[in-house]
Motif scaffolding. Structure first.
Motif, short mmCIF file in Angstrom:
data_model
loop_
_atom_site.label_atom_id
_atom_site.label_comp_id
_atom_site.label_asym_id
_atom_site.label_seq_id
_atom_site.Cartn_x
_atom_site.Cartn_y
_atom_site.Cartn_z
N LEU A 28 72.00 97.32 79.73
CA LEU A 28 72.77 98.04 78.73
C LEU A 28 71.94 99.13 78.06
CD1 LEU A 28 74.40 94.91 77.06
CD2 LEU A 28 75.51 96.51 78.65
N ASP A 29 72.62 100.19 77.65
CA ASP A 29 71.97 101.27 76.91
C ASP A 29 72.13 101.12 75.41
OD1 ASP A 29 71.13 103.09 79.18
OD2 ASP A 29 73.27 102.89 79.60
N ALA A 30 73.16 100.41 74.97
CA ALA A 30 73.39 100.23 73.55
C ALA A 30 74.28 99.01 73.34
CB ALA A 30 74.05 101.46 72.93
N VAL A 31 74.16 98.41 72.15
CA VAL A 31 74.97 97.24 71.78
C VAL A 31 75.46 97.45 70.35
CG1 VAL A 31 75.00 94.75 71.40
CG2 VAL A 31 73.65 95.70 73.28
N TYR A 32 76.75 97.16 70.11
CA TYR A 32 77.33 97.27 68.77
C TYR A 32 78.13 96.02 68.44
CZ TYR A 32 76.23 102.25 69.12
OH TYR A 32 75.57 103.45 69.26
N CYS A 33 78.11 95.67 67.15
CA CYS A 33 78.87 94.52 66.66
C CYS A 33 79.94 95.00 65.69
CB CYS A 33 77.95 93.51 65.98
SG CYS A 33 78.82 92.11 65.26
N LEU A 34 81.17 94.49 65.87
CA LEU A 34 82.31 94.96 65.09
C LEU A 34 82.72 94.00 63.99
CD1 LEU A 34 82.25 96.99 67.39
CD2 LEU A 34 84.74 96.86 67.53
N GLY A 35 81.80 93.14 63.56
CA GLY A 35 82.01 92.41 62.32
C GLY A 35 82.55 91.00 62.43
N ASP A 36 82.78 90.41 61.27
CA ASP A 36 83.11 89.01 61.07
C ASP A 36 82.02 88.12 61.67
OD1 ASP A 36 85.25 89.35 59.43
OD2 ASP A 36 86.73 88.46 60.77
N LEU A 37 80.84 88.26 61.10
CA LEU A 37 79.70 87.44 61.50
C LEU A 37 79.83 86.02 60.98
CD1 LEU A 37 78.73 90.44 61.76
CD2 LEU A 37 76.46 89.64 61.17
N VAL A 38 80.53 85.85 59.86
CA VAL A 38 80.52 84.56 59.15
C VAL A 38 81.93 83.98 59.05
CG1 VAL A 38 78.47 85.26 57.86
CG2 VAL A 38 80.73 85.65 56.87
N GLY A 39 82.00 82.76 58.52
CA GLY A 39 83.28 82.09 58.31
C GLY A 39 83.62 81.12 59.42
N TYR A 40 84.19 79.97 59.08
CA TYR A 40 84.72 78.96 59.99
C TYR A 40 83.65 78.14 60.70
CZ TYR A 40 88.96 81.70 59.32
OH TYR A 40 90.01 82.39 58.77
N GLY A 41 82.43 78.61 60.81
CA GLY A 41 81.36 77.89 61.50
C GLY A 41 80.23 77.52 60.55
N THR A 42 79.20 76.90 61.11
CA THR A 42 78.15 76.30 60.29
C THR A 42 76.85 77.09 60.24
OG1 THR A 42 77.40 74.96 62.17
CG2 THR A 42 79.05 73.98 60.72
N TRP A 43 76.78 78.22 60.94
CA TRP A 43 75.51 78.94 61.02
C TRP A 43 75.63 80.39 60.53
CZ3 TRP A 43 76.97 76.03 65.52
CH2 TRP A 43 76.19 74.89 65.77
N PRO A 44 76.17 80.66 59.36
CA PRO A 44 76.28 82.06 58.92
C PRO A 44 74.92 82.74 58.74
CG PRO A 44 76.77 80.58 57.11
CD PRO A 44 76.71 79.73 58.34
N ASN A 45 73.97 82.05 58.15
CA ASN A 45 72.65 82.66 57.92
C ASN A 45 71.92 82.91 59.22
OD1 ASN A 45 72.68 82.59 54.94
ND2 ASN A 45 72.67 80.37 55.22
N GLU A 46 72.03 81.98 60.16
CA GLU A 46 71.34 82.12 61.43
C GLU A 46 71.94 83.24 62.28
OE1 GLU A 46 70.84 77.88 59.99
OE2 GLU A 46 72.45 79.38 60.04
N VAL A 47 73.26 83.37 62.24
CA VAL A 47 73.91 84.46 62.99
C VAL A 47 73.47 85.81 62.44
CG1 VAL A 47 76.14 85.61 63.33
CG2 VAL A 47 75.90 83.17 63.82
N VAL A 48 73.49 85.96 61.12
CA VAL A 48 73.05 87.22 60.51
C VAL A 48 71.59 87.49 60.84
CG1 VAL A 48 72.56 88.36 58.31
CG2 VAL A 48 74.77 87.25 58.68
N ALA A 49 70.75 86.47 60.80
CA ALA A 49 69.33 86.65 61.10
C ALA A 49 69.13 87.15 62.53
CB ALA A 49 68.58 85.35 60.88
N GLU A 50 69.93 86.64 63.48
CA GLU A 50 69.81 87.06 64.88
C GLU A 50 70.24 88.51 65.06
OE1 GLU A 50 68.66 86.69 68.78
OE2 GLU A 50 68.37 85.26 67.15
N ILE A 51 71.32 88.89 64.40
CA ILE A 51 71.78 90.28 64.46
C ILE A 51 70.72 91.22 63.87
CG2 ILE A 51 73.52 91.91 63.62
CD1 ILE A 51 74.65 90.06 65.72
#
Length: 259
Positions: A28-51
Motif C-alpha cells: 500500500l501507498d497510504a492508509v486512512y481511517c474513517l472513524g468510530d475507533l471506540v464504543g461497544y468493545g473493550t479495548w478503546p485505549n488500545e485501539v487508539v494507541a495502535e492508530i
C-alpha cells in the motif's frame, strides 16, 4: 497508487490487528481511517494507541466525537427503547475507561479529509476524493445503498467529490453514478467501506477497502478505477468473550458472532 481505507473498529482490538497485519502484505501507498475507533468493545485505549503508533490519518466518527467530549450521547440512531438502553450502557462504559490521553486524541480528530489526484500532463483526469464518516453534511447521517441515484449525485456534486468514501452503516457497497458533463458521460462513486470491528452485513469477518488508481484512471471509464472489498478473518471469540467478561451487555458479543 494503492490506498487502504477502513472504519468502525469500535474498540475491537483483535479485528484491528488482523486488518493491519493483512494491510502490511498489500504493498500500500497510504492508509486512512474513517472513524468510530471506540464504543461497544473493550479495548478503546488500545485501539487508539495502535492508530497513533502507526500514524494513520484518521477522521472522527460520531462515537469518537461523543467520547472525546465526554458526552453521554454517541449520536447513534436506535430504533427501539431496548436498543437505546444497550447503547447507553456502551457509551457509559466507554466514557468510564478511556484515558484522558485517548479522550484528547478523539476530541481533536478532523471531520473530513480531502485528497486530490492529478496528472499535470492530463489535467482533465483530476480526481477529487472525500473521506467522511457518515456523510459530507453530518457526521452521523446514514447513507444506505438504496438511496435514490439523483439524491446521491446531488450529495456528491455539492461536496465536489468524484469519490466519496464513508462508513457508519457497517454495510459495504459501491455505487457507480453516471452523469453528463460537456457532452460526455462521467461517473461519480459512493463507497461504503464497511466495518472492521462490528460488521452488520451477515459476514463476521473484518472488512476494509483498497482503492487503486493508475495513470490511466479517468472519470469517464469506471473500469479504470478499482475498488476492492477485502474481508479478513480474526479471533471473533476472543473479542466476544472479552465483552462477556466486562460490564458491557452480552448482546454485543453475540452481534460479533452473527454480524
Amino acid at each position: 497508487m494503492r490506498i487502504a481505507l477502513f472504519s468502525d473498529i469500535h474498540a475491537n482490538l483483535p479485528a484491528l490487528e488482523a486488518v493491519l497485519a493483512h494491510m502490511d502484505t498489500q504493498n500500500l501507498d497510504a492508509v486512512y481511517c474513517l472513524g468510530d475507533l471506540v464504543g461497544y468493545g473493550t479495548w478503546p485505549n488500545e485501539v487508539v494507541a495502535e492508530i497513533k503508533k502507526r500514524r494513520i490519518p484518521t477522521i472522527a466518527g460520531n462515537y469518537d466525537e461523543g467520547v472525546g467530549l465526554a458526552s453521554p450521547n454517541c449520536g447513534c440512531a436506535y430504533k427501539t427503547d431496548a436498543e437505546k438502553d444497550l447503547g447507553q450502557q456502551s457509551i457509559d462504559y466507554t466514557n468510564s475507561i478511556v484515558t484522558e490521553e485517548t479522550r484528547n486524541y478523539l476530541r481533536m480528530l478532523p471531520r473530513q479529509i480531502r485528497l486530490t489526484f492529478m496528472d499535470d500532463s492530463k489535467p482533465e483526469n483530476k480526481i477529487e476524493v472525500l473521506l467522511v464518516h457518515g456523510s459530507p453534511r453530518k457526521i452521523n447521517e446514514y447513507l444506505f445503498e438504496d438511496r435514490p441515484e439523483k439524491s446521491f449525485l446531488r450529495l456528491l456534486e455539492e461536496a465536489d467529490a468524484d469519490f466519496l468514501f464513508f462508513g457508519h452503516t457497517h454495510k459495504p457497497y459501491h455505487r457507480t453514478l453516471a452523469y453528463e458533463q460537456d457532452g460526455q458521460t462521467r461517473y461519480r462513486h459512493a463507497v461504503n467501506i464497511g466495518s472492521v470491528g462490528k460488521p452488520k452485513d451477515g459476514d463476521p469477518r473484518a472488512g476494509y477497502v483498497i482503492l487503486e488508481l493508475t495513470p490511466e484512471s479517468t472519470l469517464t471509464n469506471p473500469e479504470s478505477l478499482k475498488v476492492e472489498f477485502v474481508r479478513v478473518a480474526y479471533d471473533v471469540e476472543k473479542a466476544a468473550q472479552a465483552i462477556e467478561a466486562s460490564p458491557l451487555p452480552n448482546e454485543f458479543a453475540q452481534m460479533l458472532r452473527t454480524a
